[in-house]
Design a protein around this motif. Sequence first.
Motif, PDB file in Angstrom:
ATOM      1  N   THR A  43       9.992  -2.114   4.537  1.00 22.99           N
ATOM      2  CA  THR A  43      10.694  -3.376   4.288  1.00 22.99           C
ATOM      3  C   THR A  43      12.065  -3.443   4.953  1.00 22.99           C
ATOM      4  N   GLN A  44      12.295  -2.544   5.899  1.00 22.31           N
ATOM      5  CA  GLN A  44      13.573  -2.553   6.600  1.00 22.31           C
ATOM      6  C   GLN A  44      13.397  -3.158   7.991  1.00 22.31           C
ATOM      7  N   LYS A  45      14.496  -3.628   8.549  1.00 21.62           N
ATOM      8  CA  LYS A  45      14.454  -4.176   9.901  1.00 21.62           C
ATOM      9  C   LYS A  45      13.886  -3.129  10.854  1.00 21.62           C
ATOM     10  N   GLY A  46      12.990  -3.584  11.740  1.00 21.70           N
ATOM     11  CA  GLY A  46      12.373  -2.695  12.696  1.00 21.70           C
ATOM     12  C   GLY A  46      11.072  -2.074  12.213  1.00 21.70           C
ATOM     13  N   GLN A  47      10.743  -2.262  10.947  1.00 24.70           N
ATOM     14  CA  GLN A  47       9.495  -1.731  10.410  1.00 24.70           C
ATOM     15  C   GLN A  47       8.432  -2.828  10.375  1.00 24.70           C
ATOM     16  N   LEU A  48       7.175  -2.392  10.371  1.00 25.17           N
ATOM     17  CA  LEU A  48       6.053  -3.313  10.257  1.00 25.17           C
ATOM     18  C   LEU A  48       5.979  -3.791   8.808  1.00 25.17           C
ATOM     19  N   ALA A  49       5.958  -5.109   8.621  1.00 24.04           N
ATOM     20  CA  ALA A  49       5.918  -5.673   7.261  1.00 24.04           C
ATOM     21  C   ALA A  49       4.621  -5.280   6.566  1.00 24.04           C
TER      22      ALA A  49
END
Length: 183
Positions: A43-49
């Motif tokens: 759930t962090q920026k740069g991660q796959l949702a």
Amino acid sequence: MKKGMLAILFIAGLVVYGGYDYYSKSAMDTGKAVEAGDLETGTQKGQLAPDFVLNDLKGNPVHLSDLEGKTVLVNFWATWCPPCRVEMPHMQKFYEDYTAKDVVIVGVNLTHTEEKRDKIQTFVDDQQLTFPIVMDLDGSVTQQYQVVAYPTTYLLDARGVIREKFRGAINYEIMKDAVSKLR
């Protein structure tokens, strides 16, 4: 009475901003071109949702993964939430203006926090919302996405990678600016 409400709203705003500031500083955003399959889900920026399947107001399943190839705003909201109520007309206007540009909004209602489920449809009708609204009946998706402030909106690129996370209400201009950075 009004001063008390203003004080509560001010304190709530500070809490939301503090959470946003804390999590945005710890978010990862490498800026490197990476295949979505090579990314960690989170759930962090740069991660796959994380993918999810929730039913819309008519009972039809909506899979987040079915929206791959489109820019997606995943908005967590509730009818009882004042900032959510303020944000909804901006969401609707943005949806109307950007749906032809392959931008989708998915409104994830925090159904597990609602007093009565029928209020959701009434709210959607009153606000004339036409973007997909899905119901998180047990709060599992809300928990999976680590939603701690309402509303919370995730901006996903066409590969399903989280590019922005907004805690608190956002307006049309914020959405427009965030999406334009992806293009």
